[in-house]
Design an enzyme around this catalytic site. Structure first.
Site, PDB file in Angstrom:
ATOM      1  N   GLY A 186       0.823  -1.206   0.000  1.00 54.40           N
ATOM      2  CA  GLY A 186       0.000   0.000   0.000  1.00 54.40           C
ATOM      3  C   GLY A 186       0.855   1.253   0.000  1.00 54.40           C
ATOM      4  O   GLY A 186       1.966   1.257  -0.527  1.00 54.40           O
ATOM      5  N   GLU A 208       5.642  -3.210   0.880  1.00 48.06           N
ATOM      6  CA  GLU A 208       5.678  -2.952  -0.557  1.00 48.06           C
ATOM      7  C   GLU A 208       4.916  -1.656  -0.798  1.00 48.06           C
ATOM      8  O   GLU A 208       3.688  -1.628  -0.808  1.00 48.06           O
ATOM      9  CB  GLU A 208       5.043  -4.122  -1.316  1.00 48.06           C
ATOM     10  CG  GLU A 208       5.820  -5.415  -1.213  1.00 48.06           C
ATOM     11  CD  GLU A 208       7.228  -5.311  -1.756  1.00 48.06           C
ATOM     12  OE1 GLU A 208       7.428  -4.587  -2.764  1.00 48.06           O
ATOM     13  OE2 GLU A 208       8.138  -5.930  -1.186  1.00 48.06           O
ATOM     14  N   CYS A 243       1.507   0.959  -8.542  1.00 46.32           N
ATOM     15  CA  CYS A 243       2.695   1.458  -7.846  1.00 46.32           C
ATOM     16  C   CYS A 243       3.909   1.539  -8.754  1.00 46.32           C
ATOM     17  O   CYS A 243       4.848   2.278  -8.463  1.00 46.32           O
ATOM     18  CB  CYS A 243       2.993   0.580  -6.637  1.00 46.32           C
ATOM     19  SG  CYS A 243       3.234  -1.163  -7.041  1.00 46.32           S
TER      20      CYS A 243
END
Length: 478
Positions: A186, A208, A243
């Site tokens: 997140g 992560e 991401c």
């Protein structure tokens, strides 16, 4: 419930149920079967949560999840074997090895943008490593979360693998429990909360996270190929809600206009003249994120820098692919991770300046370079610190299970994928085994000058000192 759940799983783990290779293999094969049999249900859930195109769901989530299972099944027996290592002269005669053992009971807190893959991928590694697991899917992707809660108990060992649904309250309760590892995917703000909660129990974490992933675009490239790859890596990945999606481009002032023109042509080809109506473009996940994103371009100084796109439809929760050139560097668009369909272009006089520009900010999860210039490529690989680097493409490095995937600095702690996920959820236990022979009197007090000479020789690796020690010199009474 969470406290009882953690205790129950710990009880199951202590029976040794999860340790045998047979148990691990059975669970992984069950996950492969689940993915194959429920592919349509998974795609439907992803479409409900993000309006994700079915092909995108298959390519970016379903196929990668199945591939991770298959890769783990092929490698598991090798991964579980002890690593034999040389013994030191000071412990002669002896054998030494490193044994991978499961950490115990682990918690996986997943993200909403790839809600199937980012949930199941770490769970695969945790199971392969022999752990009991709790999966907490993201409540922002409720359809996928609900699907996990329904499917996993049907396919895997429910005494060792559990799903907990819910929001902040449920997650907070889970974080209050004692875990042997927490794996969180997140943003950095929540990552800090997870890390603080873990610190109370000295629980190790893997975080992560994300960051502003840069793309350096040199003029010495195949422009059409480069732009297609950038475009699909930005807007073909959840419409920028990823991401590792490109967050901004750096190019030269002289090349920027040509780059923008090429982006215009490719985006029309990909999503048509009215991208808001394209079924190949994911929507923004919810109203809150939609409003967060639209606020980024409402400022007039930012809006004036839009050269392509900018159309929005709040009813559909869609934002068109949007390109800006030289937006104000102090704007929210440029200072925080975008996580959406806006792609700013930063211009510099010389392309070599781009490396210093990247290094002036926080370390990103991924950094990309497009060039045919070998010297620029070498400088990029040597001098840019990021979770991962990719030259002449974007995002594809995560598809190679032989490469670790993870961040550095603000973009994360730890890595996973392939065997790296197995390692993430394993403790590498050092084991040294000696017999009762090879007794060296020099190691025991009183430490005479002669003993000290022998011990110093042993520490330096002297074979002569070893022989003296094994022969019992200096002689001592038993």
């Amino acid at each position: 419930m969470a406290a009882t759940l953690a205790q129950d799983l710990r009880g199951s783990f202590r029976t040794g149920r999860t340790r045998p290779a047979e148990w691990r293999t059975t669970q992984l094969k069950a996950l492969v079967r689940m993915i194959e049999e429920k592919e349509d249900d998974i795609s439907d859930a992803l479409h409900a949560d993000l309006a994700k195109p079915r092909m995108e769901s298959y390519l970016h989530e379903i196929s990668l999840a199945k591939g991770a299972c298959v890769f783990a099944l092929k490698g598991l027996k090798t991964w579980m074997k002890p690593d034999k290592v040389p013994a030191a002269i000071t412990t002669f005669p002896s054998t030494a090895q490193i044994i991978p053992e499961p950490l115990g009971v682990v918690l996986v807190i997943s993200a909403w943008n790839y809600p199937f893959l980012l949930s199941i991928d770490p769970v695969i590694g945790a199971i392969a490593a022999g752990n009991a697991v709790v999966l907490k899917p993201s409540e922002i992707a409720p359809a996928t979360s609900s699907l996990f809660a329904k499917l996993l108990p049907e396919y895997v060992d429910n005494s060792c693998i559990k799903v907990v649904e819910g929001g902040v309250t449920e997650t907070t309760v889970l974080l209050d429990q004692k875990w042997d590892k927490i794996f969180y995917t997140g943003n950095g703000n929540i990552g800090r909360i997870v890390m603080a909660a873990a610190a109370k129990n000295l629980t190790p974490v893997a975080l992560e996270l994300g960051g502003k992933c840069p793309v350096i675009v040199d003029s010495n490239i195949d422009l059409h190929v480069a732009v297609k790859r950038i475009a699909v890596g930005k807007w073909g990945c959840n419409n920028g809600q990823a991401c590792i999606a490109p967050d901004y481009i750096i190019t030269t002032k002289a090349f920027a206009a040509e780059l923008v023109d090429s982006l215009k042509r490719v985006l029309v080809r990909f999503y048509g003249e009215d991208p808001l109506q394209s079924e190949d473009l994911s929507r923004i996940v919810n109203v809150n994120h939609f409003r967060r994103l639209t606020l980024l371009i409402e400022d007039k100084e930012v809006a004036d820098k839009i050269v392509l796109g900018g159309e929005i439809d709040e009813k559909l929760l869609k934002i068109a692919p949007t390109v800006l050139v030289d937006a104000p560097p102090d704007s929210a668009l440029m200072t925080g991770e975008i996580f959406g369909p806006f792609l700013p272009i930063v211009t510099v006089e010389k392309i070599e300046e781009s490396i210093d520009y990247i290094n002036a900010g926080a370390k990103p999860l991924a950094a990309y370079l497009f060039t045919k210039n070998k010297k620029l490529q070498e400088d990029f690989v040597t001098n840019v610190s990021a979770g991962g680097l990719l030259v002449n493409d974007v995002a594809l490095h995560l598809t190679n299970p032989h490469l670790p995937f993870g961040g550095v600095g603000d973009s994360g702690i730890g890595s996973y994928h392939g065997k790296f996920t197995f390692d993430c959820f394993s403790h590498r236990k050092a084991v040294l085994i000696r017999g009762f022979g090879g007794e060296a009197n020099a190691r025991y007090p009183p430490y005479t000058p002669e003993k000290q000479r022998i011990l110093r020789g042993l520490i330096k690796g002297s074979f002569f000192a070893l022989i003296l020690a094994l022969l019992g010199f200096p002689r001592e009474k038993r």
